[in-house]
Design an enzyme around this catalytic site. Sequence first.
Site, mmCIF file in Angstrom:
data_model
loop_
_atom_site.group_PDB
_atom_site.id
_atom_site.type_symbol
_atom_site.label_atom_id
_atom_site.label_comp_id
_atom_site.label_asym_id
_atom_site.label_seq_id
_atom_site.Cartn_x
_atom_site.Cartn_y
_atom_site.Cartn_z
ATOM 1 N N ARG A 84 -38.356 41.558 9.950
ATOM 2 C CA ARG A 84 -39.022 42.372 10.976
ATOM 3 C C ARG A 84 -39.287 41.505 12.197
ATOM 4 O O ARG A 84 -39.798 40.392 12.082
ATOM 5 C CB ARG A 84 -40.338 42.924 10.428
ATOM 6 C CG ARG A 84 -41.077 43.866 11.366
ATOM 7 C CD ARG A 84 -42.353 44.361 10.703
ATOM 8 N NE ARG A 84 -42.066 45.176 9.532
ATOM 9 C CZ ARG A 84 -42.887 45.301 8.491
ATOM 10 N NH1 ARG A 84 -44.031 44.635 8.459
ATOM 11 N NH2 ARG A 84 -42.557 46.069 7.478
ATOM 12 N N ARG A 153 -50.694 41.834 13.000
ATOM 13 C CA ARG A 153 -49.262 42.163 13.071
ATOM 14 C C ARG A 153 -48.898 42.661 14.472
ATOM 15 O O ARG A 153 -49.658 42.495 15.412
ATOM 16 C CB ARG A 153 -48.923 43.178 11.984
ATOM 17 C CG ARG A 153 -49.171 42.614 10.573
ATOM 18 C CD ARG A 153 -48.578 43.485 9.511
ATOM 19 N NE ARG A 153 -48.768 42.922 8.182
ATOM 20 C CZ ARG A 153 -48.281 43.475 7.072
ATOM 21 N NH1 ARG A 153 -47.587 44.607 7.146
ATOM 22 N NH2 ARG A 153 -48.487 42.923 5.901
#
Length: 571
Positions: A84, A153
């Site tokens: 990611r 995040r």
Amino acid sequence: MAEVAKQKEIFPSWNPSDVERIKTQSNYLRGTLEQSLNDLATGAIAEDDTQLIKFHGSYQQADRDLDVERKQQKLEPLYSFMIRVRIPGGLATADQWIAFDELSKTHANNTLKLTTRQAFQFHGVIKRKLKETMAKINDSLLDTIAACGDVNRNVMCTTNEAISPLVPDAFEMAQKISEHLLPKTTAYHEIWLDKKLLLDGKQDEEPIYGKTYLPRKFKIAIATPPYNDTDVYSNDIGLIAIEKDGKIEGFNFAVGGGLGMTFTEPGTYPRLGNILGFIPYHQTIEVVEEIVRLQRDYGNRENRRQARLKYTIDRLGIEKFTYLLETRLGYGFYPAKPFNFERNGDLFGWHQAQNGKWYVGLYIEHGRVKDEGDYLLKTGLRKIAELKKCDFRLTGNQGLVLGAIEDEDKFVIDQLLKEYDIWPRLRMSEARKNAIACVALNTCTMAFSEAERYLPKLMDKIDVILEENNLTEDEILIRMTGCPNGCGRPFLGEIGFVGRSMGRYNMYLGASFNGDRLNTLYKETLSEEEILAELKVLLKQYAEERESGERFGDFVGRKGIVELKPKVENH
């Protein structure tokens, strides 16, 4: 360590989870990752390292479709890795899009996944290509550190400047927060980029996170009213931009959102954030940091299923949490400023921003960019990127915005969009455009049932019901996940499906269209046949009995079909 002392004070039994041991012993996220990567006797990495690699932006996965067959052949599961990319605010250049398109061909499964946190995901990366893939992502001037793991995040932000002239200010804040909360360990550069960084004889330090990082993942999003396209209340910290004289004056702070739950644990639940009040723009990062520090010190490190900030706030009480926060800051929140959210979801089609540039919102089915049959979506977007006449802005709803397009370049981009049938998409219901599905099977280890591979087929059948009731032009939020962890934000769907077992879903109804109310469990473990039978009745009733302008989520509450949950209120 101060954070451990605080934990022992809060939890006298002090029985930390095994993940806490792994983090503590990892030497700032190094563990044995280098040894694992060099062990080519297996496609997997060491068990402890499967936790640590998340902080570096990757998950170990396996093709669950092949598990039985490979077990019969006495082979280990077909392991691969998801990577990611951390991309604050979801803004990528045309060159980065081209680089990722190419990387998906050579190092992954030839698809790009656009996530519900405005990030890119590569799937199907095998271990021997993992390090090279990470390095190539860094060559694009983006990286993967902190895209996963027990840290802050990817910071979300409204991307489409046609929505609001405040978007550039909001995007700048998203970048600042992301950089400020980035882990300071040099492990990432050493392991993936072969950079032995000099620390002048000092060890790594984490001034914000400490040696044990956070008890659980942490999520931050910014929304610019009237669009709540980042589902701001579902985040640990939600920042709602307040405008004054054409600029962002500051933010209303919402805290304690999070949608994950566990079916077998009644003490887990989805929750929307509480609005604490208003903070001026220049103090935003300081307040964000102190909230993160509070969660570091007071979050539950014994039970990871109850470790998110929402549980910390509910355990302490919102009043005590606010008191602790304001005491640490040395000042308090101002009263929340007025604002109004009209909707969530994406703005589709061509729209012009106040600066004169054009933005076009595109529907990407569940965020999967691929060529399939005659539909050459991936090829078409690559052709547009090669023009170098726009940037690429990922949305929080698995969509894509081509942005910053000059008047003279609009025609050629529009022609390519039509040539490759990317936009406008004909014969598509508004409900389908707003639908979201998580990855689920075949790679997610958490999934009980299908989502991304199944929802398009289910939508084909739902579209028939919508057409029968003249509802194809009505926006209805439909969301599906393969488990209750909430990655596709199913508990904010006017109609939500959460996988319970293979082919069966819990059905939820009644979220608000603007994202300020959770939905309610309607019926459990429904098959497809049962889902469609329920929707035939519900949608027919909605078409015949709704009031003017009434949204589906409000309708099912007014008619007593489910009891609506309360909306978010200012604290």
